[in-house]
Structures are given as C-alpha cells and as structure tokens.
Design a protein around this motif. Sequence first.
Motif, mmCIF file in Angstrom:
data_model
loop_
_atom_site.group_PDB
_atom_site.id
_atom_site.type_symbol
_atom_site.label_atom_id
_atom_site.label_comp_id
_atom_site.label_asym_id
_atom_site.label_seq_id
_atom_site.Cartn_x
_atom_site.Cartn_y
_atom_site.Cartn_z
ATOM 1 N N ASN A 284 -29.430 -0.930 5.107
ATOM 2 C CA ASN A 284 -30.177 -0.409 6.246
ATOM 3 C C ASN A 284 -30.541 -1.550 7.191
ATOM 4 O OD1 ASN A 284 -31.680 0.928 8.126
ATOM 5 N ND2 ASN A 284 -33.316 1.545 6.742
ATOM 6 N N PRO A 285 -29.726 -1.800 8.217
ATOM 7 C CA PRO A 285 -30.004 -2.890 9.148
ATOM 8 C C PRO A 285 -31.070 -2.559 10.183
ATOM 9 C CG PRO A 285 -27.947 -1.821 9.714
ATOM 10 C CD PRO A 285 -28.420 -1.172 8.459
ATOM 11 N N LEU A 286 -31.729 -1.404 10.050
ATOM 12 C CA LEU A 286 -32.757 -1.011 11.010
ATOM 13 C C LEU A 286 -34.160 -1.038 10.408
ATOM 14 C CD1 LEU A 286 -30.926 1.976 12.758
ATOM 15 C CD2 LEU A 286 -31.071 -0.408 13.501
ATOM 16 N N ASP A 297 -24.089 -4.226 15.985
ATOM 17 C CA ASP A 297 -23.322 -5.304 15.362
ATOM 18 C C ASP A 297 -22.681 -6.189 16.426
ATOM 19 O OD1 ASP A 297 -20.959 -4.082 16.216
ATOM 20 O OD2 ASP A 297 -20.056 -4.008 14.227
ATOM 21 N N ALA A 298 -21.909 -7.176 16.000
ATOM 22 C CA ALA A 298 -21.372 -8.183 16.906
ATOM 23 C C ALA A 298 -20.195 -7.699 17.731
ATOM 24 C CB ALA A 298 -20.968 -9.436 16.117
ATOM 25 N N GLU A 299 -19.830 -6.419 17.596
ATOM 26 C CA GLU A 299 -18.814 -5.815 18.458
ATOM 27 C C GLU A 299 -19.408 -4.694 19.306
ATOM 28 O OE1 GLU A 299 -14.654 -6.517 16.121
ATOM 29 O OE2 GLU A 299 -16.040 -5.106 15.180
ATOM 30 N N GLY A 300 -20.767 -4.592 19.278
ATOM 31 C CA GLY A 300 -21.447 -3.587 20.078
ATOM 32 C C GLY A 300 -21.506 -2.216 19.448
ATOM 33 N N LEU A 301 -21.144 -2.092 18.163
ATOM 34 C CA LEU A 301 -21.209 -0.806 17.474
ATOM 35 C C LEU A 301 -22.600 -0.586 16.895
ATOM 36 C CD1 LEU A 301 -18.123 -1.313 17.736
ATOM 37 C CD2 LEU A 301 -17.860 -0.117 15.564
ATOM 38 N N ALA A 302 -22.956 0.666 16.727
ATOM 39 C CA ALA A 302 -24.297 1.011 16.253
ATOM 40 C C ALA A 302 -24.522 0.545 14.818
ATOM 41 C CB ALA A 302 -24.509 2.518 16.358
ATOM 42 N N SER A 303 -25.735 0.073 14.543
ATOM 43 C CA SER A 303 -26.167 -0.211 13.185
ATOM 44 C C SER A 303 -26.878 1.014 12.637
ATOM 45 C CB SER A 303 -27.122 -1.409 13.170
ATOM 46 O OG SER A 303 -26.469 -2.586 13.582
ATOM 47 N N GLY A 304 -26.750 1.241 11.340
ATOM 48 C CA GLY A 304 -27.412 2.396 10.746
ATOM 49 C C GLY A 304 -27.388 2.332 9.236
ATOM 50 N N ALA A 305 -28.278 3.090 8.620
ATOM 51 C CA ALA A 305 -28.358 3.124 7.156
ATOM 52 C C ALA A 305 -27.150 3.846 6.582
ATOM 53 C CB ALA A 305 -29.643 3.818 6.730
ATOM 54 N N ARG A 306 -26.650 3.359 5.442
ATOM 55 C CA ARG A 306 -25.526 4.015 4.776
ATOM 56 C C ARG A 306 -25.498 3.614 3.315
ATOM 57 N NH1 ARG A 306 -20.556 1.139 4.624
ATOM 58 N NH2 ARG A 306 -20.790 -1.057 5.175
ATOM 59 N N VAL A 307 -24.745 4.366 2.542
ATOM 60 C CA VAL A 307 -24.623 4.138 1.103
ATOM 61 C C VAL A 307 -23.335 3.377 0.824
ATOM 62 C CG1 VAL A 307 -24.471 5.212 -1.168
ATOM 63 C CG2 VAL A 307 -25.925 6.234 0.601
ATOM 64 N N LEU A 308 -23.444 2.283 0.085
ATOM 65 C CA LEU A 308 -22.271 1.529 -0.348
ATOM 66 C C LEU A 308 -21.810 1.990 -1.737
ATOM 67 C CD1 LEU A 308 -23.549 -1.987 0.766
ATOM 68 C CD2 LEU A 308 -21.834 -0.605 1.929
ATOM 69 N N SER A 346 -19.685 -8.436 7.537
ATOM 70 C CA SER A 346 -20.721 -8.915 6.630
ATOM 71 C C SER A 346 -21.800 -7.849 6.533
ATOM 72 C CB SER A 346 -21.326 -10.233 7.128
ATOM 73 O OG SER A 346 -22.255 -10.749 6.200
ATOM 74 N N VAL A 347 -22.616 -7.930 5.503
ATOM 75 C CA VAL A 347 -23.626 -6.902 5.265
ATOM 76 C C VAL A 347 -24.989 -7.557 5.088
ATOM 77 C CG1 VAL A 347 -23.301 -6.888 2.763
ATOM 78 C CG2 VAL A 347 -24.164 -4.845 3.882
ATOM 79 N N GLY A 348 -26.024 -6.870 5.534
ATOM 80 C CA GLY A 348 -27.388 -7.363 5.369
ATOM 81 C C GLY A 348 -28.332 -6.229 5.026
ATOM 82 N N ASN A 349 -29.542 -6.583 4.625
ATOM 83 C CA ASN A 349 -30.571 -5.585 4.300
ATOM 84 C C ASN A 349 -30.089 -4.567 3.273
ATOM 85 O OD1 ASN A 349 -32.215 -6.838 6.154
ATOM 86 N ND2 ASN A 349 -32.460 -5.069 7.480
ATOM 87 N N VAL A 350 -29.752 -5.040 2.088
ATOM 88 C CA VAL A 350 -29.312 -4.124 1.035
ATOM 89 C C VAL A 350 -30.450 -3.841 0.066
ATOM 90 C CG1 VAL A 350 -26.890 -4.783 1.186
ATOM 91 C CG2 VAL A 350 -28.403 -6.018 -0.380
#
Length: 448
Positions: A284-286, A297-308, A346-350
């Motif tokens: 959850n990067p938010l 993200d670094a390509e301008g795409l939306a960040s959002g919570a998701r399940v890995l 890359s992934v953050g906030n896990v």
Amino acid sequence: MTEPLAPLTQALLEAARRAGAEAADAMAISGVSQSIDVRAGVLEQAERAEGVEIGLRVLMGRRQACVSASDTRAGTLAAMAERAVAMAREAPEDPHLRLALPEELSARRDGAGLELDDPAPEPDPAALEEDARRAEAAALAVAGVSQVQAASAAWGRRQVWLAASNGFSGGYARSSRHLSCVAITGEGTGMERDWHAESRVFQADLPEAEMVGRIAAERAVARRGARKPRTGAFPVLYDERISAGLIRHLLSAINGTAIARGSSWLRDAMGAEVLPADMSLTENPLRKRVSGSRPFDAEGLASGARVLVRDGVLESWVLDLATASKLGLQSTGNAVRGVAAPPSPSVGNVTLTQGVASREDLLRDMGTGLLVTSLIGASINPTTGDYSRGASGFWVENGEIAWPVNECTIAGNLRDMLQRVTPANDARLHLSDQVPSLLVEGLTIAGE
C-alpha cells in the motif's frame, strides 16, 4: 514547493523536442539535509547539503538514453538534450520501451493527503546536536557500556517533480527526521556492539533521544560474552528489526526484471503457495506519514493498494511498463527511478500478516535454537533460492535466552523457508515494511 521544479522539467522536455526527441520524460529533485554526529560529549561532525539534480530520458522509436546534471542553466539543458538524442540513436533497440498512454496516467499529481512533508520548520543545528548528546548520555548511563561509537541526529527534505511528453506533470515533497546510537561494551577483542535507530516523516513523531540511547546500550550490554553456537539443524527466530529482510528476498524474486530474465527462484510460482496458507503479503504505497509512500510511480501511473500474496498463494509480479510488456501483462504501477537511469520495478510499504503469538511465545515454543538480531553479508542464489548468511544474536535453551551468539552462519532454501514461517504479533506499524518476528523451523546453523 519552494523550488521551481515544474518549469525546470518542462524546459527539459522542450529542449528534448527541439533536439529531435520523439518522446521524453524529465525528472528534477531538490533537497536539503543536515546531520550532526556527537562522540565523547563533543561535536564530531556536522554536515549540510543542498542542491538540485535533473535527469532527462529520451526515446527515439524503441531506443532510449538517459542523461543527468546538477547544473540548471539553459545551455546545460540544451546540451543534455542533444547528447541524449545522439546517444539514443546509437542505443540498442528494445521493443518493450514506451511511455505511458494518456489514459493510463494517474489522476493524482501531488502528495495531498499523504502527509509526506512535515510543515514544521527546519530544525536548528543546535537542536540536532542536543538530541545526539542526549542519546549518547543515556547510553553511557547504562551499566556495562564502555563507550558510544556514535550518536547521530539528522533531518532532510526532498522535492520531486516528474514530467513527460505524454502530458503527465506532477510532484511532491517528503521530509525525514532521524536519530541513532551505537553503543559498545567490553574492551579489546572482547568488545561487542549494538545499535538502535528511529526515523519518522514528522519530527513530532520521533521518540525521545534518551530512549534511543538506552535501547542501544541495553542491546550492547546483552551481547557481553558472545560466542559461537552449536552446529546443527535448529529453529531460527528472526527478530522483528531484521525480519523484513527475509520478505525482501521474496520481493526480489517476484520482481519483473528477474521474472522476465528467467533468473528467479519463483519464476514458475504464479498461482503456487509461497507462504503458509494463513498468511498474505500486501502493498500500500498510499499510507499516511510513511517513508515508502508515493502518490504515483516513476512513469506517472497511479499508486494503490494491492495483494501480492493471498492466503499463501502468489498473485502478482512487481512490474513497470517495460517488464509488463515483456511478460504480456499490465504494469502494476511499481516503477521507480533516479535522475540518471530509466525506470525499473520496485515495491514499498509492504505488510505481512501478523500472528497471534508474541515473540516471547515463539521463543518458548521453539525450545532450543537461535534468535537472530543481526545479519552480516549474504550469499543468495537468485535462481535456486539457496540462502546463507552470517548471523549473530542469542542462543535459546528450554524456551529462554541462554547466552549471546556471534560468528555463525545460517543456511537453507528460501522457498522451503518461507513456506514454514510462523509470525509473531510485534510488527511496528510506522515502518514502511510491516513485518513481525518470524520463526523458521529446521535451518542449518554452522558454529562450533
């Protein structure tokens, strides 16, 4: 934002267009930081840094090149663009390169609501020095501490702006406040050391300096008389302050770069069990006031919570646009980049599912084994998952800590290890990686 980063990125894009670029994106980062180190009650080092870095990526068909600089004069921007276009024309072709389509871009263009930037004023250097002195004094007040190797306080603020020829333009600021202490017990070859550190986005959330120094000292004193453990197969409990590293190995294995290359020990694991059935891993990067958060993200795409990983089963890779294209999938909005390199996933906030037992409960249940509080070096085979790391911590007998341990190695296979982990309930909720202490059965320990 105090720096005119948005006009700067637009000027870079215009320079790229004039130089003949077919598409481009630009990044500008401005930052200011200061740090204070105290030793033996006196100021040992004081540093302050501030500046602006800029980066430009140009695409010529399916070829790309990146250039960067710390000079923002108009002549430099023009020279950067010309150089980047010339480099891109000579670069190898990659059929998976592209910018995001306008309809793929994030609607969120700033950090509003995420509380990533503390509005409090920059701290005075004297205030940072006082924090470091208080941490050191608290450590030295603990019986058994022979010296404090370092006590440090730091503050920083960074602003980021990203713009691209596809119409994206957005940015945000983030701040950080840090306090750390390293304490030593014993003398000569009998020295042992340990540390404690705290970092927050908002200065007001930082714990008291005395607590940081005291914990560092108590940890160091507990390590007096450390020796090698027995060799054999035993359960290993990864303490919460290092357990996230074990999960980071899993995240590296599901990174799109490794998957696209076929060089991951989880390359064939989509839809398979990679954790116990009662555990999930989410991103959850938010999250508010968390260092790993980002609005896009670094390509301008939306960040959002998701399940890995859901109920033990792997559900998603970690992808940017290029790796998603290679795998015939959609980006997961995980692109990161600096000014000098193209995006990569890359992934953050896990967050890993916490258990119901405390760390003490797991110690009791493990009977005889090793509590690991520090890991040294690494030998990880990215293709097979074979794992070997130097470790130190505490030997456990009859469910209780018996004596401190150093100079040992723990080994196993990551795929097997992660499928038999048992989590505690002690993850710290302010961290970017919320991972509790993890008990792993049957690892090989090499000691005496």
